[in-house]
Motif scaffolding. Structure first.
Motif, PDB file in Angstrom:
ATOM      1  N   GLU A 115       0.803  -1.231   0.000  1.00  0.00           N
ATOM      2  CA  GLU A 115       0.000   0.000   0.000  1.00  0.00           C
ATOM      3  C   GLU A 115       0.837   1.282   0.000  1.00  0.00           C
ATOM      4  N   VAL A 143     -15.107   5.179  -6.413  1.00  0.00           N
ATOM      5  CA  VAL A 143     -14.633   4.497  -5.208  1.00  0.00           C
ATOM      6  C   VAL A 143     -15.729   4.623  -4.155  1.00  0.00           C
ATOM      7  N   ASN A 160     -12.843   9.540  -6.679  1.00  0.00           N
ATOM      8  CA  ASN A 160     -12.559   9.089  -5.317  1.00  0.00           C
ATOM      9  C   ASN A 160     -13.012  10.150  -4.328  1.00  0.00           C
ATOM     10  N   SER A 165      -6.308   7.713  -0.326  1.00  0.00           N
ATOM     11  CA  SER A 165      -5.819   7.600  -1.709  1.00  0.00           C
ATOM     12  C   SER A 165      -5.863   6.152  -2.176  1.00  0.00           C
ATOM     13  N   HIS A 166      -5.868   5.972  -3.492  1.00  0.00           N
ATOM     14  CA  HIS A 166      -5.793   4.640  -4.091  1.00  0.00           C
ATOM     15  C   HIS A 166      -4.906   4.717  -5.328  1.00  0.00           C
ATOM     16  N   PHE A 220      -5.250   3.321  -9.088  1.00  0.00           N
ATOM     17  CA  PHE A 220      -6.171   2.627  -9.998  1.00  0.00           C
ATOM     18  C   PHE A 220      -5.394   2.021 -11.159  1.00  0.00           C
ATOM     19  N   HIS A 228      -8.778  -2.394 -10.996  1.00  0.00           N
ATOM     20  CA  HIS A 228      -8.784  -2.504  -9.529  1.00  0.00           C
ATOM     21  C   HIS A 228      -7.839  -1.505  -8.903  1.00  0.00           C
ATOM     22  N   CYS A 229      -7.998  -1.376  -7.585  1.00  0.00           N
ATOM     23  CA  CYS A 229      -6.987  -0.660  -6.814  1.00  0.00           C
ATOM     24  C   CYS A 229      -5.790  -1.591  -6.696  1.00  0.00           C
ATOM     25  N   HIS A 230      -4.576  -1.069  -6.933  1.00  0.00           N
ATOM     26  CA  HIS A 230      -3.402  -1.949  -6.880  1.00  0.00           C
ATOM     27  C   HIS A 230      -2.863  -2.160  -5.474  1.00  0.00           C
ATOM     28  N   HIS A 271      -6.528  -3.872  -0.550  1.00  0.00           N
ATOM     29  CA  HIS A 271      -7.819  -3.359  -1.037  1.00  0.00           C
ATOM     30  C   HIS A 271      -8.379  -4.270  -2.134  1.00  0.00           C
ATOM     31  N   GLU A 272      -7.484  -4.694  -3.034  1.00  0.00           N
ATOM     32  CA  GLU A 272      -7.886  -5.583  -4.140  1.00  0.00           C
ATOM     33  C   GLU A 272      -8.455  -6.893  -3.580  1.00  0.00           C
ATOM     34  N   MET A 320     -11.938  -4.532  -3.961  1.00  0.00           N
ATOM     35  CA  MET A 320     -11.915  -3.266  -4.708  1.00  0.00           C
ATOM     36  C   MET A 320     -11.435  -3.541  -6.139  1.00  0.00           C
TER      37      MET A 320
END
Ligand code: C2O
Ligand code: CU
Ligand code: CU
Length: 563
Positions: free
Chosen positions: A224, A353, A390, A395-396, A398, A453-455, A459-460, A464
């Motif tokens: 993350e 999101v 978002n 934060s994410h 994508f 997806h969120c990397h 979360h993935e 997500m």
């Protein structure tokens, strides 16, 4: 020489009493090149600390894997063997390839099975990577260390005066961190960040680099954490490439934000540094805006880490003599990319999101990932504009499979020059939306979807992620008139097994070689019927070939003898 020996003895003495005080040499992964790549995924171990070894996972290695060198235009054949006790997958992150070869959550490789995807390399010269992608197991398999770099070379990049000696002036860097428990095992559960920096799998990594322009290919392979990269003396460096290729021109920076899954190629000038001088590449992660992953104040627990909200070194560099063929400047022009613009797009899509309030997982568009739900459809050849919004607390990063895209706008203001090239991961800060344009060409498949997806793998794994299918309306055939029947020959067979469909317009979509006990030995997406299926590695005996035909997607099983 004497000094070298003394230092060596000293390092040994220090490291035998306390590992903490010394640097360790940066490991540079071996390269594999050619068109056939043998990759064996295994559980293994590394002596990171005094006492217990740490159980790790690697591909032909004890952590991480070999760097695969591809030439644009080549057909590359992968032989991926899973020696783990678990199923896994291997995804070719950033590669443009058929969905059935992609290695996402649908292309599961059971233990003991060989998976043989292949594709024509059409990506630009850049730095890509491969990593596990089994749903709800991605964080665990990535934490073990399973993964590797892919370097694509092409003639446009080869014509430039860029550092290109792998491991000498062209250095791959995979940045990640780990938390160790009391018995030196990696912590996998309930964790977003590690406490100790691993650069190319090495704690406290150090490298000698020549006194000239040096290129780094940097990958954030964290769970993350984001990195705000720079050098300890704040020197200027040049971003020359993004995820999917060289920028049109270099971008001078002193800091570079790199979120999970993103790659950057940079050049830094060590030409004015004296031999023996040291400089650190650092993560300047203190004092980031709220929502920066790794900026949380906690030093422990699921969202905390000893590296949160602090500046810390990622690589200790000592300057050495220059090489004979040194590069001394950054080319003013790098590439001639012509990017899609908003006006090229004929379809608009949005992704929002959602969730993420304390105690719930983040999701996309209010739905957790569902294997059986196709979230979006795209038509083959379409140019589309995707807006990712978002409005949540954090934060994410994508990521979308199949394509490289061009970021055209951010709601917070301008798109950074440093992210102006081809991308497949985009930073998505809180309270922001970002729009990109991509073309979905070449590969359609009604059965196998691609992922977005969120990397952040936690979360993935938490859901997500969504999936889209690229449809080809032109390929709708009358299935009833086509037969899935085929004949195997020779039978018995020694090294090569061929199959011929009764219907000459039909072909093989998927093949499996199954042992009499039901175990799948080989998984063969679009097996090559012209050149035959290589069965030279299986022991003599009787087996089944299951072939799913291209037109009707009907699976037919035939027995064969291997002699
Ligand atoms: Cu790098 Cu869907 O992954
Ligand atoms: Cu990917
Ligand atoms: Cu996320």
């Amino acid at each position: 020489m004497l000094r070298l020996k003394l230092t060596f003895v000293l390092v040994l003495l220090i490291s035998s009493t306390s590992f903490a005080q010394s640097y360790n040499p940066l490991w540079i992964p071996d390269t594999l090149s050619g068109t056939t790549f043998d990759l064996s995924i295994r559980d293994t171990f590394v002596q990171y600390k005094p006492g217990n070894q740490t159980i790790t996972g690697g591909i032909n290695e004890k952590f991480w894997g070999p760097t695969l060198i591809f030439n644009k235009g080549d057909v590359v054949h992968m032989k991926v063997r899973n020696f783990l006790n678990d199923s896994t997958t291997i995804h070719w992150h950033g590669m443009h390839l058929p969905a059935v070869m992609d290695g996402g959550p649908h292309q599961i490789i059971p233990p003991g099975t060989i998976w043989e995807p292949y594709w024509t390399v059409s990506n630009n010269a850049a730095t890509y990577w491969y990593h596990p992608h089994l749903h709800q197991m991605t964080q665990e398999h990535i934490t073990k260390g399973i993964g590797g770099f892919i370097i694509v070379r092409d003639s446009e990049e080869a014509a430039l005066a860029l550092p290109r000696s792998y491991g000498v002036d062209d250095i791959p860097l995979v940045l990640t961190s780990r938390r160790f428990d009391g018995s030196n095992a990696f912590v996998y559960q309930n964790i977003s960040y590690g406490d100790e920096m691993l650069t190319n799998g090495v704690l406290k990594a150090e490298v000698s680099l020549p006194r000239q322009m040096v290129r780094f290919r940097i990958l954030n392979a964290e769970i993350e954490r984001g990195y705000m990269l720079g050098f300890s003396d704040n020197r200027t460096f040049y971003v020359i490439g993004n995820d999917g290729g060289l920028l049109n021109a270099p971008v001078a920076v002193t800091r570079l934000k790199l979120l999970v899954g993103e790659r950057a190629e940079i050049m830094v000038d060590l030409g004015d540094d004296d031999i023996g001088k040291s400089i650190d590449m650092e993560a300047f992660n203190s004092g980031q805006a709220f929502g920066f992953p790794g900026g949380e104040p906690q030093s422990g627990g699921p969202l905390g880490s000893l590296l949160n909200n602090v500046d810390f070194p990622v690589l200790h560099i000592t300057v050495a003599a220059s090489t004979a063929s040194k590069i001394t400047s950054v080319p003013k022009t790098l590439a001639h990319n012509v990017y899609w613009t908003a006006t090229d797009a004929t379809v608009n899509k949005t992704v929002n999101v959602t969730d993420g309030t304390p105690g719930t997982n983040f999701t996309l568009d209010g739905k957790a990932f569902d294997f059986n739900a196709i979230n979006k459809h795209t038509q083959l050849g379409a140019i589309e504009k995707w807006t990712i919004t978002n409005n949540m607390v954090f934060s994410h990063a994508f990521h979308i499979h199949d394509v490289e895209f061009k970021i055209i706008s951010r709601s917070s203001g301008a798109v950074g020059d440093y992210e102006s090239g081809w991308k497949d991961v985009v930073a998505l800060p809180r309270n922001e939306s970002v729009t990109f344009v991509a073309k979905f060409d070449d590969y359609a498949d009604a059965i196998h979807p691609y992922m977005y997806h969120c990397h952040f793998s936690n979360h993935e794994d938490g859901g997500m992620m969504g999936q889209f299918v690229v449809d080809n309306p032109a390929s709708v055939l009358d299935k009833s008139t086509h037969s899935p029947e085929f004949t195997l020959f020779p039978n018995p067979a020694k090294n090569l097994l061929f199959a011929k469909f009764d219907d000459l317009n039909n072909s093989a979509y998927y093949g499996r070689i199954v042992a009499p006990n039901g175990r799948t030995l080989y998984m063969l997406p679009r097996p090559d019927m012209k050149n035959g299926i290589d069965i030279s590695l299986i022991p003599t005996g009787s087996y089944f070939l299951q072939l799913t035909d291209e037109i009707g997607k009907i699976t037919t099983t035939k027995k064969f003898i291997k002699e």
